[in-house]
Design a protein around this motif. Structure first.
Motif, PDB file in Angstrom:
ATOM      1  N   ASP A  79       0.847  -1.187   0.000  1.00 51.04           N
ATOM      2  CA  ASP A  79       0.000   0.000   0.000  1.00 51.04           C
ATOM      3  C   ASP A  79       0.883   1.238   0.000  1.00 51.04           C
ATOM      4  OD1 ASP A  79      -1.854   1.996   0.270  1.00 51.04           O
ATOM      5  OD2 ASP A  79      -3.039   0.962   1.781  1.00 51.04           O
ATOM      6  N   PRO A  80       1.324   1.684  -1.185  1.00 52.80           N
ATOM      7  CA  PRO A  80       2.269   2.792  -1.236  1.00 52.80           C
ATOM      8  C   PRO A  80       1.722   4.095  -0.692  1.00 52.80           C
ATOM      9  CG  PRO A  80       1.433   2.268  -3.415  1.00 52.80           C
ATOM     10  CD  PRO A  80       0.982   1.174  -2.508  1.00 52.80           C
ATOM     11  N   GLN A  81       0.382   4.266  -0.686  1.00 54.32           N
ATOM     12  CA  GLN A  81      -0.179   5.494  -0.120  1.00 54.32           C
ATOM     13  C   GLN A  81       0.197   5.605   1.350  1.00 54.32           C
ATOM     14  OE1 GLN A  81      -4.427   5.716   0.372  1.00 54.32           O
ATOM     15  NE2 GLN A  81      -4.461   7.923   0.090  1.00 54.32           N
ATOM     16  N   LEU A  82       0.177   4.472   2.045  1.00 50.27           N
ATOM     17  CA  LEU A  82       0.528   4.497   3.457  1.00 50.27           C
ATOM     18  C   LEU A  82       2.027   4.689   3.645  1.00 50.27           C
ATOM     19  CD1 LEU A  82      -1.739   1.662   4.916  1.00 50.27           C
ATOM     20  CD2 LEU A  82      -2.224   4.087   4.638  1.00 50.27           C
ATOM     21  N   ALA A  83       2.802   4.345   2.651  1.00 47.70           N
ATOM     22  CA  ALA A  83       4.246   4.488   2.763  1.00 47.70           C
ATOM     23  C   ALA A  83       4.710   5.889   2.394  1.00 47.70           C
ATOM     24  CB  ALA A  83       4.937   3.460   1.883  1.00 47.70           C
ATOM     25  N   PHE A  84       4.054   6.509   1.418  1.00 45.44           N
ATOM     26  CA  PHE A  84       4.540   7.781   0.903  1.00 45.44           C
ATOM     27  C   PHE A  84       3.413   8.817   0.909  1.00 45.44           C
ATOM     28  CE2 PHE A  84       5.983   4.215  -1.912  1.00 45.44           C
ATOM     29  CZ  PHE A  84       7.084   3.879  -1.144  1.00 45.44           C
ATOM     30  N   GLY A  85       3.321   9.569   1.978  1.00 49.18           N
ATOM     31  CA  GLY A  85       2.259  10.577   2.079  1.00 49.18           C
ATOM     32  C   GLY A  85       2.706  11.954   1.660  1.00 49.18           C
ATOM     33  N   THR A  86       3.726  12.026   0.805  1.00 50.00           N
ATOM     34  CA  THR A  86       4.382  13.291   0.490  1.00 50.00           C
ATOM     35  C   THR A  86       3.761  14.043  -0.682  1.00 50.00           C
ATOM     36  OG1 THR A  86       5.902  12.145  -0.986  1.00 50.00           O
ATOM     37  CG2 THR A  86       6.574  12.379   1.320  1.00 50.00           C
ATOM     38  N   ARG A  87       2.892  13.387  -1.447  1.00 48.23           N
ATOM     39  CA  ARG A  87       2.260  13.955  -2.641  1.00 48.23           C
ATOM     40  C   ARG A  87       3.268  14.225  -3.777  1.00 48.23           C
ATOM     41  NH1 ARG A  87      -2.890  15.036  -0.872  1.00 48.23           N
ATOM     42  NH2 ARG A  87      -3.143  15.689   1.294  1.00 48.23           N
ATOM     43  N   TRP A  88       4.386  13.513  -3.755  1.00 49.75           N
ATOM     44  CA  TRP A  88       5.352  13.711  -4.837  1.00 49.75           C
ATOM     45  C   TRP A  88       4.773  13.285  -6.188  1.00 49.75           C
ATOM     46  CZ3 TRP A  88       9.143  16.652  -5.962  1.00 49.75           C
ATOM     47  CH2 TRP A  88      10.031  17.104  -4.990  1.00 49.75           C
ATOM     48  N   ASN A  89       3.980  12.214  -6.211  1.00 52.39           N
ATOM     49  CA  ASN A  89       3.426  11.774  -7.494  1.00 52.39           C
ATOM     50  C   ASN A  89       2.501  12.824  -8.099  1.00 52.39           C
ATOM     51  OD1 ASN A  89       4.796   9.420  -6.987  1.00 52.39           O
ATOM     52  ND2 ASN A  89       3.037   8.071  -7.184  1.00 52.39           N
ATOM     53  N   GLU A  90       1.705  13.471  -7.242  1.00 56.49           N
ATOM     54  CA  GLU A  90       0.785  14.496  -7.728  1.00 56.49           C
ATOM     55  C   GLU A  90       1.558  15.639  -8.380  1.00 56.49           C
ATOM     56  OE1 GLU A  90      -1.927  15.801  -4.681  1.00 56.49           O
ATOM     57  OE2 GLU A  90      -2.082  13.780  -3.839  1.00 56.49           O
ATOM     58  N   LEU A  91       2.630  16.057  -7.739  1.00 57.87           N
ATOM     59  CA  LEU A  91       3.429  17.138  -8.302  1.00 57.87           C
ATOM     60  C   LEU A  91       4.164  16.673  -9.560  1.00 57.87           C
ATOM     61  CD1 LEU A  91       5.462  19.780  -6.439  1.00 57.87           C
ATOM     62  CD2 LEU A  91       6.550  18.532  -8.296  1.00 57.87           C
ATOM     63  N   ALA A  92       4.695  15.441  -9.514  1.00 62.02           N
ATOM     64  CA  ALA A  92       5.455  14.918 -10.649  1.00 62.02           C
ATOM     65  C   ALA A  92       4.597  14.830 -11.907  1.00 62.02           C
ATOM     66  CB  ALA A  92       6.036  13.558 -10.298  1.00 62.02           C
ATOM     67  N   ALA A  93       3.315  14.524 -11.744  1.00 59.58           N
ATOM     68  CA  ALA A  93       2.415  14.453 -12.893  1.00 59.58           C
ATOM     69  C   ALA A  93       2.304  15.817 -13.576  1.00 59.58           C
ATOM     70  CB  ALA A  93       1.041  13.966 -12.452  1.00 59.58           C
ATOM     71  N   LYS A  94       2.390  16.877 -12.802  1.00 57.74           N
ATOM     72  CA  LYS A  94       2.269  18.236 -13.351  1.00 57.74           C
ATOM     73  C   LYS A  94       3.553  18.708 -14.013  1.00 57.74           C
ATOM     74  CE  LYS A  94      -1.012  19.521  -9.686  1.00 57.74           C
ATOM     75  NZ  LYS A  94      -1.227  20.391  -8.494  1.00 57.74           N
ATOM     76  N   VAL A  95       4.690  18.321 -13.452  1.00 58.08           N
ATOM     77  CA  VAL A  95       5.968  18.856 -13.945  1.00 58.08           C
ATOM     78  C   VAL A  95       6.726  17.868 -14.830  1.00 58.08           C
ATOM     79  CG1 VAL A  95       6.164  20.365 -11.940  1.00 58.08           C
ATOM     80  CG2 VAL A  95       7.269  18.124 -11.889  1.00 58.08           C
ATOM     81  N   GLY A  96       6.188  16.657 -14.987  1.00 59.73           N
ATOM     82  CA  GLY A  96       6.819  15.682 -15.865  1.00 59.73           C
ATOM     83  C   GLY A  96       8.054  15.024 -15.290  1.00 59.73           C
ATOM     84  N   ALA A  97       8.026  14.764 -13.983  1.00 58.51           N
ATOM     85  CA  ALA A  97       9.179  14.162 -13.322  1.00 58.51           C
ATOM     86  C   ALA A  97       8.945  12.680 -13.044  1.00 58.51           C
ATOM     87  CB  ALA A  97       9.481  14.880 -12.005  1.00 58.51           C
ATOM     88  N   VAL A  98      10.019  11.917 -13.073  1.00 56.77           N
ATOM     89  CA  VAL A  98      10.015  10.533 -12.624  1.00 56.77           C
ATOM     90  C   VAL A  98      10.322  10.542 -11.123  1.00 56.77           C
ATOM     91  CG1 VAL A  98      11.155   8.282 -12.863  1.00 56.77           C
ATOM     92  CG2 VAL A  98      10.812   9.732 -14.874  1.00 56.77           C
ATOM     93  N   VAL A  99       9.652   9.665 -10.354  1.00 54.02           N
ATOM     94  CA  VAL A  99       9.922   9.583  -8.919  1.00 54.02           C
ATOM     95  C   VAL A  99      10.239   8.134  -8.554  1.00 54.02           C
ATOM     96  CG1 VAL A  99       9.160  10.196  -6.601  1.00 54.02           C
ATOM     97  CG2 VAL A  99       8.230  11.431  -8.554  1.00 54.02           C
ATOM     98  N   LEU A 100      11.376   7.950  -7.925  1.00 54.10           N
ATOM     99  CA  LEU A 100      11.850   6.630  -7.510  1.00 54.10           C
ATOM    100  C   LEU A 100      11.778   6.523  -5.996  1.00 54.10           C
ATOM    101  CD1 LEU A 100      13.415   3.915  -7.818  1.00 54.10           C
ATOM    102  CD2 LEU A 100      15.525   5.281  -7.859  1.00 54.10           C
ATOM    103  N   TYR A 101      11.120   5.455  -5.507  1.00 53.99           N
ATOM    104  CA  TYR A 101      10.973   5.216  -4.074  1.00 53.99           C
ATOM    105  C   TYR A 101      11.630   3.877  -3.706  1.00 53.99           C
ATOM    106  CZ  TYR A 101       7.032   8.564  -4.561  1.00 53.99           C
ATOM    107  OH  TYR A 101       6.231   9.644  -4.842  1.00 53.99           O
TER     108      TYR A 101
END
Length: 345
Positions: A79-101
């Motif tokens: 359950d990655p939502q419980l692991a990463f509550g930082t909202r990085w994916n939401e921002l990455a979708a807007k700016v075109g960034a890849v996010v590695l966890y």
């Protein structure tokens, strides 16, 4: 068709084939790139990881990549939502960034001789074997980052690292051991290099071995009951010291509290994962007051930012409250980290 005409055609075909062999073989084949958004769990390597790739074709210069390192107990693979509550994916979708966890491995009770992983899923930032270039978890994470970057159309000059708590401590180590891989860092609730001991930056300077560290953004809550302000200040002093900057900041900015977090909606800080008290639920603040101090380098560019969020506990601000160690009130340090990263270029 006359035999001489057929011969000419054959010779022409052979000539074309030779040209293809001589020139075509040296040309790289078009690289397949993702055009749809993806969120996937990858296992089987030295460390499992989650990977977010935004929609669209990477620009010719490549995408940016953010590496985010979780805190203790947050390597929840199901359950990655419980692991990463930082909202990085939401921002990455807007700016075109890849996010590695990357995920820390669990400690192998059946094979303790391997000395790998951690029983509380913390990165082993406090062990000397994980504090140096070319060894341990820093080498593993740097290699994984470069592997993911090469496979996903990433611009090598726009690779950034961030982390919270134990993740901040390991991200700080990566900033010191692999500044040639990570352009800038954003560190939330961490402490100084060498298990919080390098308060003047001397050991970090030695480990850098002449390599220049990237800019660092350091965030600390002044109501943090786990990583208190004194520990956060050791991280600040290390970064200021290893750059040879003066103790007095170049600038200081105060930001007031913002009200009306959730008017009429009840206490937004009562949820399933109340690890630490959330002051915003009592005050109604949409954003905590905070202070930002900046140290500029000799060229006038920001080298170190120090954020003190007043009233914030050991929780990631403006986080998804369904996750652990998050607070729904701001400031939005994820957006601020992104802005800091891009300004480092």
């Amino acid at each position: 068709m006359a035999w001489d005409t057929i011969g000419e055609v054959r010779r022409l075909g052979i000539f074309v084939a030779v040209l293809v062999c001589l020139f075509g073989a040296g040309m790289p084949a078009p690289r397949a790139v993702a055009t749809t958004e993806s969120w996937q769990f990858v296992t089987g390597g030295a460390r499992d990881y989650w990977l977010y790739v935004p929609a669209g074709t990477p620009p010719p210069s490549g995408r940016p990549l953010v590496v985010y390192l979780h805190g203790c107990t947050q390597n929840n693979a199901t359950d990655p939502q419980l692991a990463f509550g930082t909202r990085w994916n939401e921002l990455a979708a807007k700016v075109g960034a890849v996010v590695l966890y990357p995920l820390e491995a669990p400690y192998d009770m059946d094979h303790p001789e391997r000395v790998d992983g951690n029983g509380a899923s913390c990165w082993n930032w406090f062990l000397d074997q994980n504090m140096h270039r070319g060894a341990g978890e820093p080498a593993l994470l740097a290699a994984l980052t470069q592997q993911v970057a090469a496979a996903n159309g990433v611009d090598p000059s726009r690779i950034y690292v961030s982390g919270a708590s134990a993740g901040a401590d390991m991200a700080n180590i990566l900033d010191i051991t692999y500044p040639d891989v990570f352009r800038a860092s954003a560190l939330f609730a961490g402490c100084a290099y060498a298990a919080c001991g390098d308060v003047n930056g001397a050991l970090a300077t030695k480990e850098l071995a002449g390599r220049a560290p990237g800019p660092a953004m350091i965030v600390q809550g002044d109501a943090d009951m786990l990583n208190n302000v004194a520990l956060g200040e050791t991280l600040l002093r290390q970064h200021v010291g290893m750059r040879g900057l003066p103790p007095t900041p170049t600038s200081t900015t105060q930001h007031a509290a913002v009200g009306s977090l959730n008017p009429g909606g009840g206490n937004p800080c009562v949820g399933p994962h109340d690890n630490f008290p959330c002051v915003a639920g009592v005050t109604g603040w949409q954003s905590y007051p905070y202070t930002v101090k900046r140290w500029n380098d000799a060229g006038g560019r920001v080298a170190v930012e120090w954020w003190v969020v007043h009233g914030l506990n050991h929780d990631y601000p403006n986080g998804d409250y369904a996750a652990t160690f998050t607070d729904p009130a701001g400031p939005d340090v994820t957006a601020a980290a992104w802005q800091f990263f891009e300004q480092s270029q």
